[in-house]
Design a protein around this motif. Structure first.
Motif, PDB file in Angstrom:
ATOM      1  N   ARG A   1       0.827  -1.198   0.000  1.00 56.35           N
ATOM      2  CA  ARG A   1       0.000   0.000   0.000  1.00 56.35           C
ATOM      3  C   ARG A   1       0.870   1.261   0.000  1.00 56.35           C
ATOM      4  N   ILE A   2       1.897   1.278   0.843  1.00 58.11           N
ATOM      5  CA  ILE A   2       2.790   2.439   0.920  1.00 58.11           C
ATOM      6  C   ILE A   2       3.561   2.604  -0.381  1.00 58.11           C
ATOM      7  N   ILE A   3       4.045   1.506  -0.949  1.00 55.56           N
ATOM      8  CA  ILE A   3       4.795   1.581  -2.211  1.00 55.56           C
ATOM      9  C   ILE A   3       3.907   2.122  -3.322  1.00 55.56           C
ATOM     10  N   ARG A   4       2.675   1.646  -3.389  1.00 56.87           N
ATOM     11  CA  ARG A   4       1.754   2.149  -4.421  1.00 56.87           C
ATOM     12  C   ARG A   4       1.471   3.636  -4.230  1.00 56.87           C
ATOM     13  N   ARG A   5       1.275   4.063  -2.983  1.00 55.83           N
ATOM     14  CA  ARG A   5       1.011   5.470  -2.718  1.00 55.83           C
ATOM     15  C   ARG A   5       2.223   6.320  -3.132  1.00 55.83           C
ATOM     16  N   ARG A   6       3.414   5.852  -2.786  1.00 54.70           N
ATOM     17  CA  ARG A   6       4.626   6.601  -3.162  1.00 54.70           C
ATOM     18  C   ARG A   6       4.782   6.653  -4.682  1.00 54.70           C
ATOM     19  N   ALA A   7       4.489   5.548  -5.352  1.00 49.17           N
ATOM     20  CA  ALA A   7       4.589   5.528  -6.814  1.00 49.17           C
ATOM     21  C   ALA A   7       3.598   6.504  -7.438  1.00 49.17           C
ATOM     22  N   ALA A   8       2.373   6.536  -6.918  1.00 47.11           N
ATOM     23  CA  ALA A   8       1.367   7.462  -7.444  1.00 47.11           C
ATOM     24  C   ALA A   8       1.793   8.907  -7.211  1.00 47.11           C
TER      25      ALA A   8
ATOM     26  N   MET B   1       4.892  10.007  -6.973  1.00 47.58           N
ATOM     27  CA  MET B   1       5.999  10.309  -7.888  1.00 47.58           C
ATOM     28  C   MET B   1       5.501  10.509  -9.314  1.00 47.58           C
ATOM     29  N   MET B   2       4.542   9.686  -9.746  1.00 45.37           N
ATOM     30  CA  MET B   2       3.977   9.854 -11.090  1.00 45.37           C
ATOM     31  C   MET B   2       3.234  11.169 -11.186  1.00 45.37           C
ATOM     32  N   GLY B   3       2.519  11.554 -10.136  1.00 38.57           N
ATOM     33  CA  GLY B   3       1.810  12.830 -10.128  1.00 38.57           C
ATOM     34  C   GLY B   3       2.771  13.989 -10.198  1.00 38.57           C
ATOM     35  N   LEU B   4       3.856  13.912  -9.433  1.00 37.02           N
ATOM     36  CA  LEU B   4       4.877  14.958  -9.458  1.00 37.02           C
ATOM     37  C   LEU B   4       5.525  15.040 -10.841  1.00 37.02           C
ATOM     38  N   GLY B   5       5.847  13.894 -11.420  1.00 40.19           N
ATOM     39  CA  GLY B   5       6.453  13.883 -12.756  1.00 40.19           C
ATOM     40  C   GLY B   5       5.518  14.468 -13.798  1.00 40.19           C
ATOM     41  N   THR B   6       4.250  14.121 -13.728  1.00 42.91           N
ATOM     42  CA  THR B   6       3.271  14.665 -14.667  1.00 42.91           C
ATOM     43  C   THR B   6       3.146  16.164 -14.494  1.00 42.91           C
ATOM     44  N   ALA B   7       3.116  16.625 -13.239  1.00 39.16           N
ATOM     45  CA  ALA B   7       3.022  18.067 -12.983  1.00 39.16           C
ATOM     46  C   ALA B   7       4.236  18.799 -13.545  1.00 39.16           C
ATOM     47  N   LEU B   8       5.428  18.225 -13.371  1.00 36.78           N
ATOM     48  CA  LEU B   8       6.636  18.863 -13.915  1.00 36.78           C
ATOM     49  C   LEU B   8       6.599  18.922 -15.437  1.00 36.78           C
ATOM     50  N   ILE B   9       6.135  17.867 -16.064  1.00 33.19           N
ATOM     51  CA  ILE B   9       6.040  17.858 -17.524  1.00 33.19           C
ATOM     52  C   ILE B   9       5.066  18.929 -18.001  1.00 33.19           C
ATOM     53  N   ILE B  10       3.922  19.015 -17.344  1.00 25.51           N
ATOM     54  CA  ILE B  10       2.930  20.024 -17.734  1.00 25.51           C
ATOM     55  C   ILE B  10       3.466  21.422 -17.489  1.00 25.51           C
ATOM     56  N   LEU B  11       4.157  21.620 -16.375  1.00 26.79           N
ATOM     57  CA  LEU B  11       4.682  22.925 -16.014  1.00 26.79           C
ATOM     58  C   LEU B  11       5.772  23.399 -16.973  1.00 26.79           C
ATOM     59  N   PHE B  12       6.685  22.482 -17.346  1.00 25.16           N
ATOM     60  CA  PHE B  12       7.839  22.886 -18.135  1.00 25.16           C
ATOM     61  C   PHE B  12       7.728  22.560 -19.615  1.00 25.16           C
ATOM     62  N   SER B  13       6.664  21.959 -20.059  1.00 28.11           N
ATOM     63  CA  SER B  13       6.555  21.662 -21.482  1.00 28.11           C
ATOM     64  C   SER B  13       6.166  22.925 -22.247  1.00 28.11           C
TER      65      SER B  13
END
Length: 152
Positions: free
Chosen positions: A126-133, A135-147
């Motif tokens: 459960r913790i690993i899945r939450r951390r993965a989600a 990190m994916m959310g942060l990565g998506t936000a960075l892509i949207i922000l800097f694209s």
């Protein structure tokens, strides 16, 4: 149990080839073959005796669901036991062969973060899945922000 019925009902109908609402001995052998089990006549008879508690000679849907739940639990336990024994063997080998350099035996070593070693495996997942989600959310936000929307 309802979730299990929802998941396994299509498989029951797949192996109930004559659509009589029950799985016969022949149909059971096809199911066992697809599961990668030994399908000798003796083994098939053992499975039928185990999966047909009312001894009707066929496996009804409720018996099938009970059997699939038992199979999944047994398969999971076998896998966990083999992983534990492999980990025990790996640990014993790594402590006795201190002078060996890194040897890649094709197995991936399981790494558990230190803050999760005291937790059971479900909590760890459960913790690993939450951390993965996260990190994916942060990565998506960075892509949207800097694209650059103007790039083709």
């Amino acid at each position: 149990r309802q979730r299990l019925a929802h998941l396994f009902k299509p498989f029951f109908h797949k192996y109930d080839r004559n659509s009589d609402g029950a799985i016969s001995t022949d149909e059971l052998s096809h199911l066992l073959m697809d599961l990668g089990e030994d399908i000798s006549d003796r083994k098939n008879a053992e499975w039928m005796a185990r999966l047909d508690p009312d001894a009707s000679g066929s496996i009804e849907l409720s018996e099938f669901l009970d059997a699939m739940l038992a199979y999944v639990v047994e398969f999971s336990n076998r896998r966990i036991d083999s992983e534990r024994s492999a980990a025990g063997i790996h640990t014993a080998c790594s402590t006795t062969n201190l002078d060996d350099e890194d040897e890649d035996d094709g197995e991936e070593e399981i790494e558990v973060p230190e803050d999760m070693t005291h937790l059971d495996w479900k909590s760890q997942q459960r913790i690993i899945r939450r951390r993965a989600a996260q990190m994916m959310g942060l990565g998506t936000a960075l892509i949207i922000l800097f694209s650059d929307p103007m790039v083709d």
